[in-house]
Design a protein around this motif. Structure first.
Motif, PDB file in Angstrom:
ATOM      1  N   THR A 151     -27.848  44.427 -16.451  1.00 46.92           N
ATOM      2  CA  THR A 151     -27.429  44.434 -17.848  1.00 46.92           C
ATOM      3  C   THR A 151     -28.243  43.351 -18.560  1.00 46.92           C
ATOM      4  O   THR A 151     -28.317  42.217 -18.097  1.00 46.92           O
ATOM      5  CB  THR A 151     -25.931  44.125 -17.990  1.00 46.92           C
ATOM      6  OG1 THR A 151     -25.181  45.172 -17.360  1.00 46.92           O
ATOM      7  CG2 THR A 151     -25.533  44.042 -19.449  1.00 46.92           C
ATOM      8  N   HIS A 152     -28.868  43.719 -19.672  1.00 44.80           N
ATOM      9  CA  HIS A 152     -29.633  42.757 -20.473  1.00 44.80           C
ATOM     10  C   HIS A 152     -28.850  42.491 -21.756  1.00 44.80           C
ATOM     11  O   HIS A 152     -28.389  43.436 -22.411  1.00 44.80           O
ATOM     12  CB  HIS A 152     -31.017  43.309 -20.805  1.00 44.80           C
ATOM     13  CG  HIS A 152     -31.852  43.557 -19.591  1.00 44.80           C
ATOM     14  ND1 HIS A 152     -32.731  42.624 -19.085  1.00 44.80           N
ATOM     15  CD2 HIS A 152     -31.928  44.635 -18.766  1.00 44.80           C
ATOM     16  CE1 HIS A 152     -33.319  43.115 -18.011  1.00 44.80           C
ATOM     17  NE2 HIS A 152     -32.855  44.331 -17.793  1.00 44.80           N
ATOM     18  N   VAL A 153     -28.712  41.220 -22.103  1.00 39.05           N
ATOM     19  CA  VAL A 153     -27.849  40.840 -23.222  1.00 39.05           C
ATOM     20  C   VAL A 153     -28.587  39.887 -24.163  1.00 39.05           C
ATOM     21  O   VAL A 153     -29.257  38.945 -23.723  1.00 39.05           O
ATOM     22  CB  VAL A 153     -26.563  40.151 -22.719  1.00 39.05           C
ATOM     23  CG1 VAL A 153     -25.677  39.736 -23.889  1.00 39.05           C
ATOM     24  CG2 VAL A 153     -25.803  41.074 -21.773  1.00 39.05           C
ATOM     25  N   LEU A 154     -28.468  40.158 -25.455  1.00 45.79           N
ATOM     26  CA  LEU A 154     -28.988  39.252 -26.473  1.00 45.79           C
ATOM     27  C   LEU A 154     -27.861  38.954 -27.453  1.00 45.79           C
ATOM     28  O   LEU A 154     -27.182  39.877 -27.947  1.00 45.79           O
ATOM     29  CB  LEU A 154     -30.180  39.885 -27.201  1.00 45.79           C
ATOM     30  CG  LEU A 154     -31.174  38.915 -27.837  1.00 45.79           C
ATOM     31  CD1 LEU A 154     -31.725  37.952 -26.805  1.00 45.79           C
ATOM     32  CD2 LEU A 154     -32.340  39.671 -28.462  1.00 45.79           C
ATOM     33  N   TYR A 155     -27.693  37.676 -27.726  1.00 38.92           N
ATOM     34  CA  TYR A 155     -26.544  37.164 -28.473  1.00 38.92           C
ATOM     35  C   TYR A 155     -27.091  36.175 -29.486  1.00 38.92           C
ATOM     36  O   TYR A 155     -27.797  35.232 -29.106  1.00 38.92           O
ATOM     37  CB  TYR A 155     -25.642  36.465 -27.465  1.00 38.92           C
ATOM     38  CG  TYR A 155     -24.212  36.208 -27.843  1.00 38.92           C
ATOM     39  CD1 TYR A 155     -23.492  37.045 -28.687  1.00 38.92           C
ATOM     40  CD2 TYR A 155     -23.547  35.103 -27.279  1.00 38.92           C
ATOM     41  CE1 TYR A 155     -22.159  36.792 -28.969  1.00 38.92           C
ATOM     42  CE2 TYR A 155     -22.212  34.859 -27.552  1.00 38.92           C
ATOM     43  CZ  TYR A 155     -21.524  35.704 -28.399  1.00 38.92           C
ATOM     44  OH  TYR A 155     -20.190  35.459 -28.673  1.00 38.92           O
ATOM     45  N   GLY A 156     -26.825  36.357 -30.764  1.00 38.82           N
ATOM     46  CA  GLY A 156     -27.412  35.402 -31.700  1.00 38.82           C
ATOM     47  C   GLY A 156     -27.018  35.602 -33.142  1.00 38.82           C
ATOM     48  O   GLY A 156     -26.129  36.381 -33.490  1.00 38.82           O
ATOM     49  N   ASN A 157     -27.754  34.889 -34.006  1.00 36.02           N
ATOM     50  CA  ASN A 157     -27.422  34.848 -35.422  1.00 36.02           C
ATOM     51  C   ASN A 157     -28.661  34.452 -36.211  1.00 36.02           C
ATOM     52  O   ASN A 157     -29.625  33.911 -35.661  1.00 36.02           O
ATOM     53  CB  ASN A 157     -26.299  33.826 -35.652  1.00 36.02           C
ATOM     54  CG  ASN A 157     -25.700  33.881 -37.048  1.00 36.02           C
ATOM     55  OD1 ASN A 157     -25.932  34.830 -37.800  1.00 36.02           O
ATOM     56  ND2 ASN A 157     -24.932  32.861 -37.404  1.00 36.02           N
TER      57      ASN A 157
ATOM     58  N   PHE B 252     -22.773  42.279 -35.743  1.00 33.95           N
ATOM     59  CA  PHE B 252     -22.631  43.572 -35.083  1.00 33.95           C
ATOM     60  C   PHE B 252     -22.482  43.378 -33.574  1.00 33.95           C
ATOM     61  O   PHE B 252     -22.870  42.358 -33.008  1.00 33.95           O
ATOM     62  CB  PHE B 252     -23.848  44.460 -35.369  1.00 33.95           C
ATOM     63  CG  PHE B 252     -25.162  43.854 -34.945  1.00 33.95           C
ATOM     64  CD1 PHE B 252     -25.626  43.983 -33.628  1.00 33.95           C
ATOM     65  CD2 PHE B 252     -25.950  43.145 -35.854  1.00 33.95           C
ATOM     66  CE1 PHE B 252     -26.832  43.424 -33.234  1.00 33.95           C
ATOM     67  CE2 PHE B 252     -27.160  42.578 -35.465  1.00 33.95           C
ATOM     68  CZ  PHE B 252     -27.600  42.715 -34.150  1.00 33.95           C
ATOM     69  N   LYS B 253     -21.931  44.381 -32.940  1.00 37.55           N
ATOM     70  CA  LYS B 253     -21.855  44.461 -31.478  1.00 37.55           C
ATOM     71  C   LYS B 253     -22.289  45.871 -31.090  1.00 37.55           C
ATOM     72  O   LYS B 253     -21.636  46.848 -31.452  1.00 37.55           O
ATOM     73  CB  LYS B 253     -20.445  44.152 -30.983  1.00 37.55           C
ATOM     74  CG  LYS B 253     -20.078  42.681 -31.074  1.00 37.55           C
ATOM     75  CD  LYS B 253     -18.656  42.418 -30.570  1.00 37.55           C
ATOM     76  CE  LYS B 253     -18.368  40.921 -30.452  1.00 37.55           C
ATOM     77  NZ  LYS B 253     -18.567  40.215 -31.721  1.00 37.55           N
ATOM     78  N   LYS B 254     -23.393  45.954 -30.367  1.00 40.91           N
ATOM     79  CA  LYS B 254     -23.959  47.249 -30.010  1.00 40.91           C
ATOM     80  C   LYS B 254     -24.259  47.310 -28.521  1.00 40.91           C
ATOM     81  O   LYS B 254     -24.651  46.312 -27.912  1.00 40.91           O
ATOM     82  CB  LYS B 254     -25.243  47.505 -30.796  1.00 40.91           C
ATOM     83  CG  LYS B 254     -25.068  47.593 -32.299  1.00 40.91           C
ATOM     84  CD  LYS B 254     -26.381  47.913 -32.988  1.00 40.91           C
ATOM     85  CE  LYS B 254     -26.196  48.022 -34.501  1.00 40.91           C
ATOM     86  NZ  LYS B 254     -27.467  48.360 -35.186  1.00 40.91           N
ATOM     87  N   GLN B 255     -24.110  48.500 -27.988  1.00 40.47           N
ATOM     88  CA  GLN B 255     -24.468  48.742 -26.596  1.00 40.47           C
ATOM     89  C   GLN B 255     -25.373  49.957 -26.528  1.00 40.47           C
ATOM     90  O   GLN B 255     -25.071  50.998 -27.121  1.00 40.47           O
ATOM     91  CB  GLN B 255     -23.224  48.950 -25.738  1.00 40.47           C
ATOM     92  CG  GLN B 255     -23.535  49.115 -24.257  1.00 40.47           C
ATOM     93  CD  GLN B 255     -22.300  48.943 -23.391  1.00 40.47           C
ATOM     94  OE1 GLN B 255     -21.368  48.225 -23.753  1.00 40.47           O
ATOM     95  NE2 GLN B 255     -22.290  49.573 -22.234  1.00 40.47           N
ATOM     96  N   ILE B 256     -26.492  49.807 -25.825  1.00 39.65           N
ATOM     97  CA  ILE B 256     -27.455  50.890 -25.682  1.00 39.65           C
ATOM     98  C   ILE B 256     -27.605  51.213 -24.198  1.00 39.65           C
ATOM     99  O   ILE B 256     -27.824  50.305 -23.378  1.00 39.65           O
ATOM    100  CB  ILE B 256     -28.829  50.505 -26.276  1.00 39.65           C
ATOM    101  CG1 ILE B 256     -28.683  50.198 -27.780  1.00 39.65           C
ATOM    102  CG2 ILE B 256     -29.843  51.615 -26.052  1.00 39.65           C
ATOM    103  CD1 ILE B 256     -29.964  49.699 -28.426  1.00 39.65           C
ATOM    104  N   THR B 257     -27.477  52.472 -23.859  1.00 36.31           N
ATOM    105  CA  THR B 257     -27.628  52.883 -22.468  1.00 36.31           C
ATOM    106  C   THR B 257     -29.098  53.091 -22.147  1.00 36.31           C
ATOM    107  O   THR B 257     -29.773  53.917 -22.769  1.00 36.31           O
ATOM    108  CB  THR B 257     -26.860  54.190 -22.201  1.00 36.31           C
ATOM    109  OG1 THR B 257     -25.476  53.990 -22.500  1.00 36.31           O
ATOM    110  CG2 THR B 257     -27.001  54.619 -20.746  1.00 36.31           C
ATOM    111  N   ARG B 258     -29.597  52.299 -21.185  1.00 37.08           N
ATOM    112  CA  ARG B 258     -31.003  52.416 -20.807  1.00 37.08           C
ATOM    113  C   ARG B 258     -31.173  52.612 -19.297  1.00 37.08           C
ATOM    114  O   ARG B 258     -32.279  52.613 -18.786  1.00 37.08           O
ATOM    115  CB  ARG B 258     -31.785  51.178 -21.264  1.00 37.08           C
ATOM    116  CG  ARG B 258     -31.836  51.001 -22.774  1.00 37.08           C
ATOM    117  CD  ARG B 258     -32.881  49.987 -23.176  1.00 37.08           C
ATOM    118  NE  ARG B 258     -34.218  50.414 -22.831  1.00 37.08           N
ATOM    119  CZ  ARG B 258     -35.003  51.167 -23.601  1.00 37.08           C
ATOM    120  NH1 ARG B 258     -34.558  51.598 -24.763  1.00 37.08           N
ATOM    121  NH2 ARG B 258     -36.210  51.494 -23.212  1.00 37.08           N
ATOM    122  N   ASN B 259     -30.065  52.743 -18.598  1.00 35.51           N
ATOM    123  CA  ASN B 259     -30.114  53.007 -17.155  1.00 35.51           C
ATOM    124  C   ASN B 259     -30.949  51.964 -16.400  1.00 35.51           C
ATOM    125  O   ASN B 259     -31.781  52.296 -15.555  1.00 35.51           O
ATOM    126  CB  ASN B 259     -30.669  54.411 -16.890  1.00 35.51           C
ATOM    127  CG  ASN B 259     -29.774  55.494 -17.470  1.00 35.51           C
ATOM    128  OD1 ASN B 259     -28.552  55.423 -17.353  1.00 35.51           O
ATOM    129  ND2 ASN B 259     -30.386  56.482 -18.120  1.00 35.51           N
TER     130      ASN B 259
END
Length: 409
Positions: free
Chosen positions: A240-246, A229-236
């Motif tokens: 930008t915080h990013v988590l990438y994995g499996n 999946f690829k998701k973006q959540i607006t948290r103001n």
């Protein structure tokens, strides 16, 4: 000097090791965590652990807390997805005091309703503190998507809706169901004579009734396969915080040794990790970048986290993808592989000198593997990993079509 391991008639497993330091550490490792909660019980395992400090049949909360603190000792506990630890650090001569207290907490806690009401606010505040920390909260949101509709996807702290409903009897029922003797390991690292420790174990643990219920563990269901999946959540947030994995292998898979080495090389604690060198030291794009592993009994998780200025996010991801491609396709030279292993050996050997960490590791090893793997054996298995194995594991875990992405913006 090796560990001594034995099982009491009530099925409590014991692991103890003699050490020369003046400080002792002992406690319980329990094969029960948030994974063992029912849907309506979210947060119950962690809340139960908190309430172990809040009173027993013969002690009020203050007396529990003061029993070890009064002699300079420490009392601690933690809850994970599959386990709970309750333990103490103290001086050699206070061993019986500590063991008696820990046994009282684990087997005779009363979970008084007035303490439930007070501690509920503490746990809710703990949840709110996570809401204020996107660099921590993102891991929970990532796991929620990675293990959708499975207990692994739930926040260990729980959710306010369920926490508000818990009563004293809920904690007693959870403890009866999950703190059974066959799910307990007592671990001990102490300079006290072995025969004295064994006598104290017999005195305080030998008389505990056998409450074995092995079938409870068999009720655990494995998570279903996940679609990337690829998701973006607006948290103001400013960053930008990013988590990438499996998903990754389980704690019983032999590939875990190669993955452990690969993770340390990629984004481990060393400032010379590939990701830190690339994104921070060379490009100046991030303050924090790291990779991490979580091994469970039937699955695992490998992830990469970074925080950056929003304008640099795409570049960071591009650089990470290039590095992952390099790990998949270009075997390490013998020199680079040698230095990667040497660094990991040094880190593990230094960590091994920490008595608290070593004692907890003893308990965890016996809990999950029913043995204690010496550090030398673990290092031997790391040494046996070759460059092609690292490429194979990288190709599996960092397969581009299977990588999932979560972004807080």
């Amino acid at each position: 000097m090796n560990e001594d391991i034995y099982t009491l008639p009530n099925q409590i497993r014991v692991i103890r090791r003699h050490c020369d330091a003046g400080v002792s550490c002992c406690g319980f490792a329990i094969a029960a965590g948030s994974r063992d909660e029912e849907e309506k019980e979210q947060g119950l395992a962690h809340f139960t652990e908190h309430l172990l400090f809040k009173g027993t049949q013969k002690r009020k909360a203050f007396h529990v807390l003061n029993r070890l603190n009064a002699v300079g000792g420490e009392l601690n506990a933690s809850t994970g997805k599959e386990d709970t630890f309750v333990y103490g650090l103290f001086l050699k001569n206070d061993y019986e005091r500590a063991l008696e207290l820990l046994t009282d907490m684990l087997f005779h806690s009363t979970f008084p309703q007035k303490e439930v009401e007070k501690e509920r606010d503490v746990v809710l505040d703990e949840i709110n503190s996570y809401e204020d920390s996107p660099s921590e909260l993102i891991f929970d949101d990532f796991e929620r998507s990675m293990f959708e509709d499975h207990p692994f996807g739930r926040n260990i702290l729980g959710v306010p809706e369920s926490l508000q409903t818990f009563k004293s009897q809920d904690f007693r029922a959870f403890a009866r169901r999950c703190y059974t003797t066959d799910r307990l390991v007592f671990f001990s690292l102490s300079p006290l004579e072995d025969k004295k420790i064994d006598a104290l174990i017999q005195k305080y643990l030998g008389q505990i009734p056998d409450s074995s219920a092995a079938s409870v563990l068999k009720q655990r269901s494995s998570p279903l396969p996940v679609r990337a999946f690829k998701k973006q959540i607006t948290r103001n947030t400013h960053q930008t915080h990013v988590l990438y994995g499996n998903r990754a292998c389980s704690m019983y898979d032999e590939k875990r040794y190669a993955l452990f080495l690969l993770n340390n090389l990629l984004g481990g604690p060393g400032m010379n990790s590939r990701l830190n060198s690339l994104l921070r030291e060379h490009a100046g794009l991030v303050y924090t970048v790291e990779s991490g592993l979580s091994f469970y009994t039937d699955t695992g998780l490998c992830s990469i986290y970074f925080g950056s200025d929003p304008k640099n996010t795409d570049r960071c991801l591009s650089l990470i993808d290039k590095e992952l491609k390099r790990l998949r396709e270009q075997p390490l030279s013998s020199a680079k592989l040698h230095f990667a292993k040497k660094q990991l050996f040094g880190q593990l050997s230094i960590a091994y000198e920490n008595k608290e960490s070593r004692a907890l590791n003893m308990g965890k090893n016996l809990l999950y593997y029913n043995k204690c793997e010496p550090l030398s054996d673990f290092l031997t298995k790391i040494e046996a990993v070759d460059a092609m194995q690292l490429c194979e594991v990288a190709s599996e875990v960092f397969n581009p079509s299977e990588l999932s992405l979560l972004v807080y913006s």
